[in-house]
Design an enzyme around this catalytic site. Structure first.
Site, PDB file in Angstrom:
ATOM      1  N   ARG A  66      -0.130 -10.352  10.650  1.00 13.51           N
ATOM      2  CA  ARG A  66       1.151  -9.752  11.068  1.00 13.51           C
ATOM      3  C   ARG A  66       2.287 -10.740  10.868  1.00 13.51           C
ATOM      4  NH1 ARG A  66      -0.065  -5.604   9.790  1.00 13.51           N
ATOM      5  NH2 ARG A  66      -1.926  -6.687   9.094  1.00 13.51           N
TER       6      ARG A  66
ATOM      7  N   GLN B  24      -9.331  -4.494   7.691  1.00 14.73           N
ATOM      8  CA  GLN B  24      -8.495  -4.088   8.819  1.00 14.73           C
ATOM      9  C   GLN B  24      -9.075  -2.870   9.546  1.00 14.73           C
ATOM     10  OE1 GLN B  24      -4.084  -4.513   8.228  1.00 14.73           O
ATOM     11  NE2 GLN B  24      -4.640  -4.794   6.090  1.00 14.73           N
TER      12      GLN B  24
ATOM     13  N   LYS C 139       0.828  -1.218   0.000  1.00 14.90           N
ATOM     14  CA  LYS C 139       0.000   0.000   0.000  1.00 14.90           C
ATOM     15  C   LYS C 139       0.861   1.267   0.000  1.00 14.90           C
ATOM     16  CE  LYS C 139      -1.689   0.961   4.024  1.00 14.90           C
ATOM     17  NZ  LYS C 139      -0.983   2.179   4.462  1.00 14.90           N
ATOM     18  N   THR C 140       1.873   1.307   0.849  1.00 17.16           N
ATOM     19  CA  THR C 140       2.708   2.510   0.961  1.00 17.16           C
ATOM     20  C   THR C 140       3.451   2.774  -0.336  1.00 17.16           C
ATOM     21  OG1 THR C 140       2.981   2.102   3.330  1.00 17.16           O
ATOM     22  CG2 THR C 140       4.534   3.617   2.305  1.00 17.16           C
TER      23      THR C 140
ATOM     24  N   ASP D  80      -4.651   8.056   3.253  1.00 15.59           N
ATOM     25  CA  ASP D  80      -4.164   6.734   3.658  1.00 15.59           C
ATOM     26  C   ASP D  80      -5.070   6.181   4.758  1.00 15.59           C
ATOM     27  OD1 ASP D  80      -2.537   4.531   3.875  1.00 15.59           O
ATOM     28  OD2 ASP D  80      -1.013   5.535   5.101  1.00 15.59           O
ATOM     29  N   GLU D  81      -5.160   4.859   4.855  1.00 19.15           N
ATOM     30  CA  GLU D  81      -5.921   4.179   5.919  1.00 19.15           C
ATOM     31  C   GLU D  81      -7.352   4.724   6.022  1.00 19.15           C
ATOM     32  OE1 GLU D  81      -4.702   1.628   7.127  1.00 19.15           O
ATOM     33  OE2 GLU D  81      -2.561   1.775   7.509  1.00 19.15           O
TER      34      GLU D  81
END
Length: 788
Positions: free
Chosen positions: A634, A275, A53-54, A244-245
């Site tokens: 994770r 998420q 994503k980043t 973002d997010e």
């Protein structure tokens, strides 16, 4: 000739720029590249866990700059300064110094910048103060006092939470005061004056030329709503907006993004609905689920390749999250190695669960040479850390608590420990100062300073002065004298009880009679719930301390013995480890955005994970499942899930059912111990809880979700009644057990009896437990049964 030179230079530079752009676009997979290249209208990028994503956000901004967008015309909103800083650094490596001029940062930092530039329009100066959480609580505390309200009922933290929730939904004081439903919620929570406190708080902040963090959102929204020319100015400046997010945005943040983009619609939001785990902070998953309905013609891009985890971990997570009904469907996949199945551990008790996890870490380090940094233990609540801290300490394994304090360093625990210290040593000055007015009993700093001065002058302890303050020249009135003597009597009673009772018995008495229980159980806001859980866990630990020592034949179960052990633990906490590598312990909420080679997700039991508080609403239950999804994803190489068959709660051993979420994972991706038996238990547990949920009327359809959640009723006497008066174990007849037999212990699990020594009441068994190691048990106190 000069024109020819200029043109050739221009072509050369364009060629270099085009080559650079082509190079980094080749670093993206097809889905990532499509998301980067589309800039003709609104777009939603659903980025699965570990899908880069980043990188997409970074490259998209670099691409926009190369397409002619000026850096100051791009607005990129993030949730953390760290995320903004990392993206800006990556962009700078691609495009150079231009990155300095990007409007990139957190919602609060960007909007405070805008508000300072436009402050006079909304009645503030450009140098307005920003109140942090403690400033906000302090002001609320002052207002409560001015209004002659009971600060034990109108707790600043709880009132702050209710006001913050209202602001995040853009509910201003007038609207709050006139809303009958909100008022009824406050009445139910026994804080009906909240609307009046909110109004005063709002006015006082304006008078002080101050804004709190929530105000930075509220006033930005009001600025754009009430001054269209200013909104148009910034909407015109920010030709492209990226967020973002997006699944973590609240109503206010979502509304401001809409204000800035509703005309040009050059907006790209990135996130993962799977998420979305922060509804308790005001995050609204509908913002991302309904984005394509709000922005007509919006393009949807899905990043489905996971670059973090093994195929097995990714497939297991997919099989879990597909059980949620509210989601944007996607098929996350991995091209990494298949990897091992996810291990499932069934422990006899929470104590054995800690031992199993610690042993597995030692085994993996030995087998595959991992560093301590490669391990994380993830739990649902902060209180669970104690068991794992103690299991790791026992093996001298270094660890750190991420995003929080070690169990014995938490405020509520230190407060109670201070009472314990006074009960065994009333001359303890630091403990005295910490609790003489906690909970509040009207003994202020002025009185305390008089006692300190008298003690210093006369070379005696504070307690000595307290016993007869007038004899030591302490100038106080009759009312203050009575309050001091009331405190002295409380502590003297604790001293008397500590001399004759076990640590567990006197500990439960102190929690009740000190007033701390009433203080912390006044409300059930998230902060207080965590404190309640920590106090319950402290009492659990004291019970375990006494029970273990009694079984081992030790008479050292007094409060002073417990404090000796705890002081060693806390000293170890403060000791700087010689090795910077540490195992990470954290809540799952804190783990979002992080990754580890090996992850242990612990406490997978009904009413713990999923939380008991989530069972009345399908929305909250689905968020709990998303939280479990975050935990599993994770892990890079190994993932382990564990649950305990029993936990000590409220003064007794309670049996647990495995979490329904274990049944949600396809069994092909799990490695189950005693597979048939465990699978049957999981089936039975899941079936029973499904039947219970079918009987709940709210789960049949969509429940009404309150904007401000009413306080969850809880039995305030639960600790007091369950913990009252009995030792953790009581003498029983010695069990007929022989060397060579296998036993099943209540807390330590399965073990082999190595030898038997002594006779009658002094009979002892040496047992080698499979996970808890070798222990010597006094048979008259031992709690086990012979299985072979």
């Amino acid at each position: 000739m000069r024109n020819v030179q200029i043109n050739s230079n221009f072509l050369y530079l364009c060629g270099r720029k085009m080559k650079r752009m082509t190079n980094y676009l080749e670093e993206l997979n097809e889905s990532q590249r499509n998301a980067v290249l589309y800039n003709d209208g609104p777009s939603l990028v659903i980025a699965g866990a570990g899908s880069g994503k980043t990188r997409v956000l970074t490259y998209k901004i670099a691409y926009l700059l190369e397409q002619g967008y000026k850096p100051w015309s791009i607005l990129a909103l993030t949730f953390t300064n760290k995320a903004a800083r990392e993206m800006k650094e990556r962009i700078a490596r691609r495009v150079g110094e231009e990155a300095r001029y990007l409007w990139m940062g957190t919602f609060h930092s960007i909007f405070s910048r805008i508000l300072r530039a436009e402050a006079q329009v909304i009645g503030f100066t450009s140098s307005f103060t920003i109140y942090d959480s403690s400033d906000s609580k302090s002001l609320i505390k002052s207002i409560v006092k001015e209004m002659h309200l009971d600060d034990k009922t109108y707790k600043p933290g709880m009132i702050q939470s209710r006001i913050s929730n209202a602001k995040n939904h853009l509910v201003l004081p007038d609207a709050y005061a006139s809303n009958a439903e909100l008022y009824q919620n406050d009445v139910n929570a026994k804080v009906p004056a909240t609307r009046d406190i909110y109004r005063r708080y709002w006015e006082r902040c304006r008078q002080s030329d101050a804004m709190d963090f929530d105000d930075l959102l509220v006033y930005t929204y009001l600025l754009f709503r009430d001054h269209p020319e200013i909104r148009q100015k910034y909407a015109g400046q920010f030709r492209y907006v990226l967020v973002d997010e997006y699944q973590d945005t609240n109503f206010a943040q979502h509304s401001i993004v809409l204000q800035l983009t509703k005309e040009h619609q050059h907006v790209c939001v990135v996130g993962d609905d799977a998420q979305s785990i922060y509804s308790f902070r005001g995050a609204n998953i509908d913002n991302i689920l309904k984005f394509t309905q709000l922005y007509k013609g919006a393009r949807l891009f899905k990043l489905e390749q996971n670059y973090r985890s093994t195929q097995t971990i990714v497939c297991a997570a997919n099989s879990l999250i597909e059980k949620n009904s509210e989601q944007i469907r996607k098929e996350v996949f991995s091209e990494k190695a298949k990897g091992e199945p996810i291990g499932v551990f069934s422990a006899y008790s929470d104590v054995e669960e800690g031992e199993i996890v610690a042993n597995q870490i030692v085994k993996l380090r030995s087998r595959e040479h991992y560093s301590y940094n490669d391990f994380a233990i993830l739990y649902r609540t902060n209180a669970q850390s104690r068991i794992f801290e103690e299991a790791l300490r026992k093996r001298s394994l270094p660890y750190k608590i991420y995003g929080g304090l070690s169990f014995y360093q938490r405020k509520e625990i230190k407060d109670i420990i201070s009472y314990f210290r006074l009960a065994v040593n009333p001359n303890d000055e630091e403990a005295f100062k910490r609790v003489v007015n906690y909970p509040a009993r009207g003994i202020g700093d002025t009185t305390l300073n008089k006692i300190i001065d008298a003690a210093t002058l006369n070379h005696v302890s504070l307690w000595k002065v307290l016993e007869d303050p007038l004899a030591y020249g302490v100038s106080i009135n009759k009312g203050t004298h009575a309050k001091l003597q009331g405190f002295r009597e409380v502590i003297e009673n604790f001293i008397k009880e500590a001399a004759k009772k076990s640590a567990y018995e006197v500990g439960t008495l102190i929690v009740r009679q000190s007033g701390i229980m009433n203080e912390i159980y006044q409300s059930n806001d998230p902060e207080n719930l965590s404190r309640q859980e920590n106090i319950e866990e402290l009492i659990n630990g004291m019970h375990d301390f006494c029970a273990t020592r009694e079984e081992e034949g030790s008479a050292n179960i007094r409060l002073t013995d417990f404090l000796s052990e705890v002081s060693l633990l806390t000293d170890q906490d403060n000791d700087k480890e010689r090795d910077s590598e540490k195992i990470t312990l954290m809540t799952i909420h804190s783990a979002k955005g992080l990754e580890f080679k090996n992850v242990f997700v612990v406490g997978l039991e009904e009413n713990l994970f999923p939380s008991a508080l989530s069972l009345n609403s399908y929305k909250e239950l689905e968020e709990e499942r998303r939280l479990f999804y975050v935990a599993i994803t994770r892990a890079e190489e190994h993932c382990y899930l564990s649950f305990a068959k029993s936990r000590f709660k409220y003064g007794k051993m309670e049996f647990s059912s495995p979490s329904r979420f274990l049944k949600d994972i396809d069994a092909h991706f799990l490695q189950l111990p005693q597979e048939e038996q465990l699978a049957r238990r999981i089936d039975e547990g899941a079936g029973r809880f499904r039947r219970e949920q079918n009987e709940r009327p709210q789960l049949g359809g969509k429940p009404k979700v309150e904007m401000i959640r009413p306080t969850v009723p809880r039995n305030l006497t639960k600790i007091g009644t369950a913990m009252g008066g009995k030792s953790p174990t009581s003498a029983t007849l010695p069990i007929n057990v022989q060397a060579g037999q296998v036993i099943e212990h209540e807390r330590f699990g399965i073990g082999d009896v190595i030898k038997i020594e002594g006779t009658g009441e002094n009979s002892k068994a040496t047992v080698r437990f499979r996970n808890a190691g070798e222990k010597q048990l006094l048979l008259k106190f031992a709690r086990f049964k012979v299985v072979e």
